[in-house]
Design an enzyme around this catalytic site. Structure first.
Site, PDB file in Angstrom:
ATOM      1  CE  LYS A   1       4.054  11.910   2.300  1.00 58.28           C
ATOM      2  NZ  LYS A   1       3.842  11.579   3.783  1.00 58.28           N
TER       3      LYS A   1
ATOM      4  NE  ARG B   1     -14.902  -0.610   2.429  1.00 53.74           N
ATOM      5  CZ  ARG B   1     -13.903   0.928   2.376  1.00 53.74           C
ATOM      6  NH1 ARG B   1     -14.590   1.872   3.653  1.00 53.74           N
ATOM      7  NH2 ARG B   1     -12.530   0.819   2.505  1.00 53.74           N
TER       8      ARG B   1
ATOM      9  N   GLY C   1      -5.232   0.020   3.657  1.00 51.63           N
ATOM     10  CA  GLY C   1      -4.310  -0.171   5.164  1.00 51.63           C
ATOM     11  C   GLY C   1      -4.202  -2.080   5.544  1.00 51.63           C
TER      12      GLY C   1
ATOM     13  N   GLY D   1      -7.023   0.725  -1.265  1.00 52.90           N
ATOM     14  CA  GLY D   1      -6.581   2.204  -1.999  1.00 52.90           C
ATOM     15  C   GLY D   1      -7.044   2.740  -2.606  1.00 52.90           C
TER      16      GLY D   1
HETATM   17  P1  AMP Z   1       0.181   6.165  -1.471  1.00 52.39           P
HETATM   18  O1  AMP Z   1      -1.643   7.120  -1.476  1.00 52.39           O
HETATM   19  O2  AMP Z   1       0.388   6.294  -1.415  1.00 52.39           O
HETATM   20  O3  AMP Z   1      -0.679   4.816  -2.607  1.00 52.39           O
HETATM   21  O4  AMP Z   1       0.038   7.364  -3.335  1.00 52.39           O
HETATM   22  C1  AMP Z   1      -1.137   7.411  -4.012  1.00 52.39           C
HETATM   23  C2  AMP Z   1      -0.325   9.321  -4.030  1.00 52.39           C
HETATM   24  O5  AMP Z   1       0.473   9.089  -4.325  1.00 52.39           O
HETATM   25  C3  AMP Z   1      -1.843   9.585  -5.585  1.00 52.39           C
HETATM   26  O6  AMP Z   1      -2.595  10.890  -5.431  1.00 52.39           O
HETATM   27  C4  AMP Z   1      -0.973  10.287  -6.119  1.00 52.39           C
HETATM   28  O7  AMP Z   1      -1.129  10.851  -7.263  1.00 52.39           O
HETATM   29  C5  AMP Z   1       0.545  10.389  -5.447  1.00 52.39           C
HETATM   30  N1  AMP Z   1       1.549  10.173  -6.560  1.00 52.39           N
HETATM   31  C6  AMP Z   1       2.107   9.293  -7.748  1.00 52.39           C
HETATM   32  N2  AMP Z   1       2.708   9.517  -8.451  1.00 52.39           N
HETATM   33  C7  AMP Z   1       3.461  10.993  -7.756  1.00 52.39           C
HETATM   34  C8  AMP Z   1       3.937  11.672  -8.229  1.00 52.39           C
HETATM   35  N3  AMP Z   1       5.484  11.651  -9.232  1.00 52.39           N
HETATM   36  N4  AMP Z   1       4.002  13.455  -7.486  1.00 52.39           N
HETATM   37  C9  AMP Z   1       3.305  13.267  -6.863  1.00 52.39           C
HETATM   38  N5  AMP Z   1       2.509  13.038  -6.348  1.00 52.39           N
HETATM   39  C10 AMP Z   1       2.275  11.382  -6.997  1.00 52.39           C
END
Ligand code: AMP
Length: 436
Positions: free
Chosen positions: A239, A78, A415, A392
């Site tokens: 999610k 950074r 974010g 991220g």
């Molecule tokens: P995000 O910060 O929303 O992009 O989520 C990233 C996280 O989603 C990572 O730490 C992954 O381990 C998790 N992730 C991706 N696929 C799955 C899955 N099938 N089940 C549980 N966690 C997941």
């Protein structure tokens, strides 16, 4: 180029197949365009649009770097990314006053979160001393600022040592502004926050963006306002609820929307599949149905995983196997996309004009469940598309896989890039002066 996760699992992206255009190759075509978003972000003034010689310039950087256990900066990326703007200002004889946050000192002076190590790193990188103030807007910051010669650089202390920073307190913003005559925001990572140093200060000074923010808005703004087609978005991560805004905004713009990662299971549930113990948001199933109906109505090619790598437990070394996505048994959880899906997603990326990717396809931190994410990284790199990786988690995955150089742009703000893709106003950019 070699992309690798762990010791065994490796894919190779041959040097010759690196097709993604570099930012520098296509940004001239976008420069000066005024049709981005409602906020006209591409029309914001930059450091090059203002005379900085002999002026005191307050620059908001993102020096929120990680440290090892012994107080050493463990990843200076950074700081390195801020150097282009700092060097421009130094070369153009500005008196440069840098500011940033670091960690979460909760509004109190706490030397654990001092920016002094950043000043030491900057001094080495620039080849001359960066003068470290012992406070933010107090006697030390003010007297160093007042005595700066043209081309000299000061770093004031962590702006979050004052609780007024995150409250965007106008008096505090005014004090910060009183250190300088011009404000430059170059901290994209905090551009979605309306804090005193990221937005409030622009009420009192001429305000422009630095090179880092300029690059973010040129690439992402260009992709959203007039993408080279076909435009493919890949969304993954944990999610649906975290990405609803992005999905909804992108549905109006993309030709293909690829869904992977944990969020895919909510869509599978919406299609009536059993999802076993996979991560699934039951309260978002209706929303998932609605999103799929919208995609159909808008003629968007909407892809979810055909097959799934399932594991017995949420553990890196759990027993695993591949099944069709509508055959997930009770007591098994989906942890990655399967080989048929990887092929289908790669096909959808072939010949894409623009690709935006945010979120991993599975639990890519674990070797046994990283293949889907690796495969997408490889397909994006080989697609020849303008490729934009949301910050991220997906940015971290691409870095870790060694594919960063194959992408057109990796956003410096997780974010902030998500909010940008959602079409939300980013206060740290909206507050800057327009060219006209
Ligand atoms: P995000 O910060 O929303 O992009 O989520 C990233 C996280 O989603 C990572 O730490 C992954 O381990 C998790 N992730 C991706 N696929 C799955 C899955 N099938 N089940 C549980 N966690 C997941």
């Amino acid at each position: 180029m070699l992309c690798s996760v762990g010791s065994n699992l490796q894919i190779s992206i041959a040097a010759g197949c690196r097709n993604s255009p570099r930012y520098a190759d296509f940004c001239p075509a976008l420069a000066g365009r005024k049709d981005v978003n409602t906020m006209n972000y591409l029309n914001k003034k930059t450091v090059e649009d203002i005379d900085v010689a002999g002026k005191k310039v307050l620059v908001r950087c993102d020096f929120n770097v990680p440290f090892d256990g012994e107080g050493n900066i463990s990843d200076p990326k950074r700081i390195d990314e801020a150097l282009k703007t700092i060097r421009y200002l130094v070369d153009h004889k500005a008196k440069v006053i840098l500011c940033s946050h670091l960690g979460r000192p909760k509004g109190e002076f706490n030397m654990k979160y001092s920016l002094a190590p950043v000043a030491a790193y900057l001094s080495k990188a620039l080849g001359f001393e960066v003068k470290m103030a012992s406070d933010v807007v107090g006697e030390s910051a003010q007297s160093i600022a007042a005595s700066l010669q043209d081309g000299e650089v000061e770093l004031i202390e962590n702006v979050r040592f004052h609780k007024e920073e995150e409250k965007n307190d106008p008096e505090f913003a005014k004090k910060l502004a009183s250190l300088a005559e011009i404000y430059v925001n170059d901290a994209f990572g905090t551009a979605h926050r309306a804090h005193a140093s990221t937005a409030g200060v622009a009420d009192y000074l001429p305000a422009v963006c630095g090179y880092l923010i300029q690059k973010e808005i040129t690439v992402m703004g260009g992709a959203l306002s007039d993408p080279k087609r076909p435009f493919v978005a890949i969304l993954g991560g944990a999610k649906v609820s975290d990405k609803i805004g992005v999905i909804t905004n992108l549905l109006d713009k993309v030709d293909t929307l690829i869904i992977g990662g944990g969020m895919a299971y909510t869509f599978m549930k919406a299609l009536g599949y059993s999802t076993g113990t996979s991560i699934c948001e039951l309260d978002k199933v209706e929303l998932a149905k609605d999103i799929m109906a919208q995609a159909k109505a808008k003629n968007v090619n909407f892809l979810i995983p055909e097959d799934t790598v399932v594991g017995k437990e949420y553990k890196p070394d759990t027993e695993f196997k591949t099944v069709d996505s509508d055959q997930i048994e009770d007591n098994w959880m989906g942890l990655d996309v399967g080989p048929k899906t990887r092929e289908k997603f790669a096909k959808a990326l072939e010949g894409a004009g623009t690709v935006v990717w945010n979120g991993s396809m599975g639990v890519s931190e674990w070797e046994n469940f990283a293949a889907g994410t690796i495969s997408v990284a490889k397909a994006v790199a080989e697609s020849g598309a303008i490729s934009i990786i949301g910050g991220g988690d997906s940015a971290a995955a691409v870095e870790k896989l060694g594919c960063a150089d194959s992408m057109t742009h990796i956003s410096t703000g997780g974010g902030a890039s998500l909010e940008f893709l959602e079409g939300k106003v980013l206060p740290g950019i909206a507050c800057l002066n327009d060219k006209d």
